[in-house]
Design an enzyme around this catalytic site. Structure first.
Site: not given
Ligand code: 13P
Ligand code: ZN
Length: 281
Positions: A121, A145, A147, A175, A216
């Site tokens: 990414e 980023h 999940h 908050e 995602h």
């Molecule tokens: P990477 O292992 O390439 O960082 O990818 C993980 C991910 O969350 C892709 O969206």
């Molecule tokens: Zn991801």
């Protein structure tokens, strides 16, 4: 958290931070990534002092040029690397790269050993840094980023709409509107790691530090590891409250918009942006 020391102070800070994200259940296996725009002189000095014999990697062409990032150093997680291994294998999990050749390529300075490369990414991270560096006048430096499960769940339960998602979150805890007055901007479901998702993200990152990659995860920009953690933690908490309410049959009420307006007036000095999505009502 076990003590962790490292000759590069930024790795010393990033590894326990990434470990904590894994402990929170936000970053399973290689899920998620981090990039941190480092103060140029400081990291240059550390690398020269601590790793004087490092052989620099060959410049690797970027999918899109970023002239405004030329010369910047980034600490970045490697593609396919597990957050859970950050403390035991920091030189595999992390790398330090510099943007070179007028922003058209990156060059490895440290880490990413055993043939590693920056996260898949990286294109979106760099777009994000270029935009958020400009919008925040250089304040924001780190992009995380994750999940995050409750937040992702909402993208299956709610319309994919920035205002609806933001209002649902703001109306769950007082908050929220103070912590993320710029709201959460929704990016439609797109293939991870592509220029397409980078371009769609760029449009939304002009308006907010936080975007939702539908189905995602979250992608958020802030000043330092502590602040980006707090931002994601707050959003994930509000998402969890909202998901529980949906699971119990849906809300009977939310925090009133008049109270949200009062909160923005009372806590204006803490807010990094205007709550535009509240005014748009
Ligand atoms: P990477 O292992 O390439 O960082 O990818 C993980 C991910 O969350 C892709 O969206
Ligand atoms: Zn991801």
């Amino acid at each position: 958290m076990p003590p962790f020391s490292h000759p590069i102070s930024f790795i010393e800070e990033a590894a326990p931070f990434v470990q904590l994200c894994w402990e929170m259940g936000w970053n399973e296996a290689n899920g998620g990534n981090v990039s941190w725009r480092l103060p140029e002189e400081e990291i240059h000095g550390i690398l020269n002092r601590r790793f004087p014999n490092t052989v620099l990697g060959d410049p690797v062409l970027l999918p899109e040029p970023h002239p405004s990032l030329d010369g910047e150093y980034f600490l970045v997680t490697g593609a396919g690397q597990y957050f859970r291994h950050a403390i035991t294998h920091p030189a595999e999990v992390f790398g330090i790269v510099q943007i070179v050749n007028d922003g058209t390529a990156y060059q490895r300075h440290w880490g990413l050993i055993n043939g590693g490369r920056p996260t898949s990414e990286f294109a979106t991270h760099l777009v994000g840094h270029a935009i958020r560096k400009r919008v925040s006048n250089g304040r924001e430096r780190i992009i995380l980023h994750c999940h995050v499960p409750e937040f992702i769940a909402l993208s299956f339960l709610m319309p994919l709409d920035s205002r609806e998602l933001t209002m649902a979150l703001w109306q769950k805890m007082p908050e929220c509107i103070v912590v993320f007055p710029d709201g959460v901007r929704v990016v439609p479901p797109l293939l991870p790691g592509t220029v397409k998702i980078a371009q769609a993200s760029a449009i939304e990152l002009e308006k907010s530090r936080i975007i939702s990659w539908s189905h995602h995860g979250i992608f958020a920009s802030e000043e330092d590891p502590d602040k980006v953690f707090a931002l994601v933690e707050t959003i994930e908490k509000a998402a969890a409250i909202h998901r529980r309410i949906l699971s119990a049959g849906g809300p009977q009420r939310g925090i009133d918009t008049a109270l949200l307006t009062e909160l923005t007036e009372h806590f204006a000095s803490y807010m990094v942006a205007d709550a535009d999505l509240l005014k748009d009502q």
